[in-house]
Design an enzyme around this catalytic site. Sequence first.
Site, PDB file in Angstrom:
ATOM      1  N   CYS A 156      -1.094   0.520   1.600  1.00 17.55           N
ATOM      2  CA  CYS A 156      -2.386  -0.171   1.551  1.00 17.55           C
ATOM      3  C   CYS A 156      -3.450   0.714   2.210  1.00 17.55           C
ATOM      4  CB  CYS A 156      -2.265  -1.542   2.226  1.00 17.55           C
ATOM      5  SG  CYS A 156      -3.725  -2.582   2.099  1.00 17.55           S
ATOM      6  N   ASP A 213      -2.349  -5.489  -9.364  1.00 24.49           N
ATOM      7  CA  ASP A 213      -3.054  -5.415  -8.087  1.00 24.49           C
ATOM      8  C   ASP A 213      -4.511  -5.808  -8.293  1.00 24.49           C
ATOM      9  OD1 ASP A 213      -4.327  -4.646  -5.687  1.00 24.49           O
ATOM     10  OD2 ASP A 213      -2.892  -3.031  -5.361  1.00 24.49           O
ATOM     11  N   HIS A 245      -0.303  -6.165  -5.532  1.00 25.18           N
ATOM     12  CA  HIS A 245      -0.517  -5.371  -4.335  1.00 25.18           C
ATOM     13  C   HIS A 245       0.593  -5.672  -3.327  1.00 25.18           C
ATOM     14  CE1 HIS A 245      -2.993  -2.959  -1.652  1.00 25.18           C
ATOM     15  NE2 HIS A 245      -2.782  -3.849  -0.689  1.00 25.18           N
TER      16      HIS A 245
END
Length: 276
Positions: A156, A213, A245
Site C-alpha cells: 500500500c 482495487d 486492494h
Amino acid sequence: MKEITRRQFIATATLTAGFALVVQPVSGKVVTTDTKGLIAGAVKIPVLDREIPGYRAMPAKGTNFPIILVIQEIFGVHEHIQDVCRRFAKLGYIAIAPELFVRQGDVSKLTSIDEIRPIVAKVPDAQVLSDLDSTLNWAVKSSKGNANRVGITGFCWGGRITWLYAAHNPKIKAGVAWYGRLVSESTELQPKHPIDVVSTLKVPILGLYGGQDTGIPVNTVEQVREKLKSSNSKSQIIIYPNAPHAFFADYRPSYRDSDAKDGWQRLQKWFKKYGV
C-alpha cells in the site's frame, strides 16, 4: 518539517504491539509465523537526527545475510508487517521494517482511517528515503547484513515507496511493490510518484496489483506498464483480475488466499532471479 520535543519523541518512539487499533477485529485467516530459529523483535535504528523504532527478524545462526527492507502500510509497523519480516527470516534473510511515520505521530493507536491519513500526508518522501538509507547502513554494520544482496518490498503506502526507493538507490538488487499508488498529484512533500521514475528505473521491480482495487484504478497501472515496456525495463506488473486492494493482508476482509500465495511465490522467485 515541524520539530517535536525530545519528550514527545520518546513518548511516540515505541514499536506497535499487536495490530493497529483501526484494523481490529482481525480476520480469522491471519497468518502467524513463530520465532523458532530466529532473532526477532523491536530495534532502535540510528538515522540522521535521532533513533527510530523498527522491527528486525533474522536467522539465529549465520552471517552475511541478504537484506530485505520491508515498508509498512498506512497502519505502521504493526503485527502484520512484523510477521512478514519473520516470514523472510525463515527464508534466510534479515528483514527490517523501520517505523517511518514516527516523527509525525503514532498511527497504531488511532481508530479511524480519517485520523491516520492527515498524519501520513505530512511524511516527506525525502525523510523516508533518508531513513531507509540509514536503515540499510545499520543492517550492514550491526545486523550481519550483506550490502551486495539487498531487496525491498512494501505494501500500500509502502508499495509506492518501494518504487521510489529503487529509483533513489540503484544498489538495490530488486524490489516487489504490492498495490502501491502509481499516479498522483505532486506536492512539496511528495514531489514525484512511481509513474515519474519508471522510465529511467534501473532496479527491476515486480508490481503486484488488484484488478478490483478501487483506490488504484487499473488504467493507472496500465499507464506504468506501458512506460516500462517502452523503456525496455526488466520490471514487470502483474494484475490479479478479481483481487481488491490489500489482497495480501491476511488480517483483513480484503485478503484473497490464492492471489496472496501466488504473489508471495512470485516475490521469492523474483528476488532469487536478481541475486537477493
